[in-house]
Design a protein around this motif. Structure first.
Motif, short mmCIF file in Angstrom:
data_model
loop_
_atom_site.label_atom_id
_atom_site.label_comp_id
_atom_site.label_asym_id
_atom_site.label_seq_id
_atom_site.Cartn_x
_atom_site.Cartn_y
_atom_site.Cartn_z
N UNK A 37 0.80 -1.22 0.00
CA UNK A 37 0.00 0.00 0.00
C UNK A 37 0.83 1.26 0.00
N UNK A 38 2.13 1.13 -0.15
CA UNK A 38 3.02 2.27 -0.23
C UNK A 38 3.14 2.71 -1.69
N UNK A 39 3.74 3.87 -1.90
CA UNK A 39 4.04 4.32 -3.25
C UNK A 39 5.51 4.10 -3.55
N UNK A 40 5.78 3.57 -4.70
CA UNK A 40 7.15 3.43 -5.21
C UNK A 40 7.31 4.51 -6.25
N UNK A 41 8.10 5.53 -5.94
CA UNK A 41 8.30 6.66 -6.83
C UNK A 41 9.62 6.46 -7.57
N UNK A 42 9.53 6.35 -8.88
CA UNK A 42 10.71 6.12 -9.69
C UNK A 42 11.27 7.41 -10.26
N UNK A 43 12.56 7.56 -10.20
CA UNK A 43 13.24 8.72 -10.76
C UNK A 43 13.93 8.33 -12.07
N UNK A 44 14.16 9.29 -12.93
CA UNK A 44 14.80 9.02 -14.21
C UNK A 44 16.17 8.38 -14.05
N UNK A 45 16.83 8.63 -12.94
CA UNK A 45 18.15 8.07 -12.68
C UNK A 45 18.10 6.57 -12.44
N UNK A 46 16.89 6.03 -12.26
CA UNK A 46 16.75 4.62 -11.93
C UNK A 46 16.56 4.39 -10.44
N UNK A 47 16.76 5.41 -9.64
CA UNK A 47 16.56 5.30 -8.20
C UNK A 47 15.06 5.26 -7.88
N UNK A 48 14.74 4.72 -6.74
CA UNK A 48 13.36 4.65 -6.28
C UNK A 48 13.26 5.20 -4.86
N UNK A 49 12.14 5.79 -4.57
CA UNK A 49 11.86 6.34 -3.25
C UNK A 49 10.53 5.76 -2.80
N UNK A 50 10.44 5.43 -1.53
CA UNK A 50 9.21 4.89 -0.98
C UNK A 50 8.47 5.98 -0.22
N UNK A 51 7.20 6.18 -0.53
CA UNK A 51 6.36 7.10 0.23
C UNK A 51 5.29 6.26 0.91
N UNK A 52 5.14 6.47 2.21
CA UNK A 52 4.20 5.66 2.98
C UNK A 52 3.31 6.55 3.83
N UNK A 53 2.09 6.11 4.00
CA UNK A 53 1.13 6.86 4.80
C UNK A 53 1.43 6.63 6.28
N UNK A 54 1.35 7.72 7.03
CA UNK A 54 1.60 7.66 8.46
C UNK A 54 0.55 8.52 9.16
N UNK A 55 -0.22 7.92 10.03
CA UNK A 55 -1.32 8.62 10.70
C UNK A 55 -0.86 9.89 11.41
N UNK A 56 0.22 9.81 12.14
CA UNK A 56 0.72 10.97 12.88
C UNK A 56 1.88 11.66 12.14
N UNK A 57 1.76 11.70 10.81
CA UNK A 57 2.79 12.31 9.96
C UNK A 57 3.09 13.74 10.40
N UNK A 58 4.37 14.05 10.43
CA UNK A 58 4.83 15.42 10.61
C UNK A 58 5.73 15.73 9.43
N UNK A 59 5.47 16.84 8.73
CA UNK A 59 6.30 17.17 7.56
C UNK A 59 7.78 17.25 7.93
N UNK A 60 8.61 16.79 7.02
CA UNK A 60 10.06 16.88 7.23
C UNK A 60 10.45 18.35 7.32
N UNK A 61 11.32 18.68 8.24
CA UNK A 61 11.78 20.06 8.40
C UNK A 61 13.04 20.32 7.59
#
Length: 132
Positions: A37-61
């Motif tokens: 249920x996470x998102x796999x975000x692909x970049x043109x470089x071939x790298x991948x980033x995982x985005x996941x839902x978090x109930x008590x999410x706090x934006x990165x500073x």
């Protein structure tokens, strides 16, 4: 054995559907749902980033993702045309121009920050090596 061959980064969001739309449709990245249920975000470089839902999410500073660009002026104009706000800091925090571009003036690259729907900070930065 510990290896770094397939390492990736990840970050949390508070709304996975909003993140899917923003990263996929607004920014034009390849976004896939993974079996957890996470998102796999692909970049043109071939790298991948995982985005996941978090109930008590706090934006990165801090900036979670940087996009080097050949022409920061054009990149900011394009982001603004897509509805992305690039003037997110006050001049007391960072002395940016009216579009949100901080001029490096020999102290670093020109850079402009923006936020995803969850409030995480991203940036576009001038990379003269890309301009030709």
């Amino acid at each position: 054995m510990f290896t770094t061959d397939h390492a990736f980064s990840g970050f949390s969001v508070d709304d996975i559907d909003a993140a899917r739309q923003f990263y996929g449709e607004t920014l034009g990245l390849t976004v896939r749902d993974n079996p957890m249920g996470f998102l796999d975000i692909g970049l043109a470089s071939g790298a991948h980033i995982l985005a996941y839902s978090k109930t008590n999410h706090e934006p990165a500073s801090f900036t979670i993702l940087n996009f080097p660009v050949a022409d920061i002026e054009a990149a900011v104009d394009d982001l603004n045309a897509r509805g992305v706000t690039t003037k997110i800091y006050s001049d007391d925090e960072f002395p940016t121009d009216h579009r949100g571009i901080l001029r490096g003036e020999g102290q670093g690259p020109d850079i402009a920050w923006f936020r995803d729907p969850a409030g995480n900070v991203l940036a576009v930065m001038q990379d003269d090596a890309l301009s030709g």
